[in-house]
Design a protein around this motif. Structure first.
Motif, mmCIF file in Angstrom:
data_model
loop_
_atom_site.group_PDB
_atom_site.id
_atom_site.type_symbol
_atom_site.label_atom_id
_atom_site.label_comp_id
_atom_site.label_asym_id
_atom_site.label_seq_id
_atom_site.Cartn_x
_atom_site.Cartn_y
_atom_site.Cartn_z
ATOM 1 N N VAL A 133 0.862 -1.176 0.000
ATOM 2 C CA VAL A 133 0.000 0.000 0.000
ATOM 3 C C VAL A 133 0.897 1.224 0.000
ATOM 4 N N GLN A 134 0.766 2.028 -1.040
ATOM 5 C CA GLN A 134 1.506 3.278 -1.100
ATOM 6 C C GLN A 134 0.558 4.424 -0.814
ATOM 7 N N ALA A 135 1.072 5.445 -0.130
ATOM 8 C CA ALA A 135 0.232 6.579 0.227
ATOM 9 C C ALA A 135 1.065 7.844 0.313
ATOM 10 N N ILE A 156 -2.462 -2.532 4.903
ATOM 11 C CA ILE A 156 -3.229 -1.477 5.575
ATOM 12 C C ILE A 156 -2.886 -1.401 7.060
ATOM 13 N N GLU A 157 -2.709 -2.543 7.697
ATOM 14 C CA GLU A 157 -2.380 -2.527 9.129
ATOM 15 C C GLU A 157 -1.068 -1.808 9.389
ATOM 16 N N LEU A 196 1.899 3.145 11.100
ATOM 17 C CA LEU A 196 2.760 4.281 10.796
ATOM 18 C C LEU A 196 2.006 5.598 10.984
ATOM 19 N N LEU A 197 0.750 5.639 10.551
ATOM 20 C CA LEU A 197 -0.057 6.852 10.722
ATOM 21 C C LEU A 197 -0.242 7.193 12.195
ATOM 22 N N THR A 198 -0.411 6.184 13.027
ATOM 23 C CA THR A 198 -0.558 6.418 14.465
ATOM 24 C C THR A 198 0.693 7.096 15.025
ATOM 25 N N LYS A 199 1.863 6.646 14.579
ATOM 26 C CA LYS A 199 3.112 7.274 15.025
ATOM 27 C C LYS A 199 3.181 8.731 14.560
ATOM 28 N N THR A 231 -4.256 11.639 4.724
ATOM 29 C CA THR A 231 -3.667 10.552 3.958
ATOM 30 C C THR A 231 -4.424 10.300 2.667
ATOM 31 N N GLN A 232 -3.671 10.123 1.604
ATOM 32 C CA GLN A 232 -4.222 9.737 0.310
ATOM 33 C C GLN A 232 -3.541 8.442 -0.111
ATOM 34 N N ILE A 233 -4.327 7.380 -0.262
ATOM 35 C CA ILE A 233 -3.777 6.094 -0.718
ATOM 36 C C ILE A 233 -3.633 6.155 -2.230
#
Length: 142
Positions: A63-65, A110-111, A116-119, A128-130
């Motif tokens: 998954v790239q974002a 995704i997990e 990473l987003l939580t950090k 965030t844009q996937i």
């Protein structure tokens, strides 16, 4: 930089491992002349280095974002340390606008992206844009 330099760079962008002899044949110069031009372009910083582009065929479901991050000034150093230490972070840009930074990430799933987003969210606000598909991936042209 003249037209021959541009032709050399274009050929090297297509294949950085192209032999000097082949470049020389394609632009009608001698191999020593091409080598000299390449060395000069390296010394001038026009050619900043050589790299390998990895396409991770072993992990097609990555998954790239693009993650926009707004940090407060006190959190910037910690943010930069975090992105430098995270192997899933591919690029980090300092940008103008509402957000301070835009980070390109590539996560195993995704997990992992959520982790990473939580950090990142501990250091600021994110958007965030996937990335669904890459429609164009153009390299810099001389």
């Amino acid at each position: 930089m003249d037209e021959l330099d541009r032709k050399i760079i274009q050929l090297m962008q297509k294949n950085a491992r192209m032999p000097v002899k082949e470049i020389a044949q394609q632009i009608s110069l001698t191999s020593p002349a091409v080598s000299s031009r390449i060395h000069r372009l390296e010394q001038e910083g026009v050619i900043g280095g050589y790299t390998v582009l990895l396409h991770r065929p072993d992990e097609p479901n990555r998954v790239q974002a693009l993650v926009s991050v707004q940090t407060v000034p006190d959190a910037r150093d910690e943010f930069l340390s975090l992105v430098q230490s995270e192997p899933d972070v591919l690029q980090c840009y300092r940008v103008t606008g509402v957000y301070n930074f835009t980070v390109k990430v590539s996560c195993a799933g995704i997990e992992e992206l959520e982790h990473l987003l939580t950090k990142l969210q501990q250091l600021g606000t994110t958007n965030t844009q996937i990335i669904l598909a890459t429609q164009l991936d153009r390299q810099l042209n001389p």
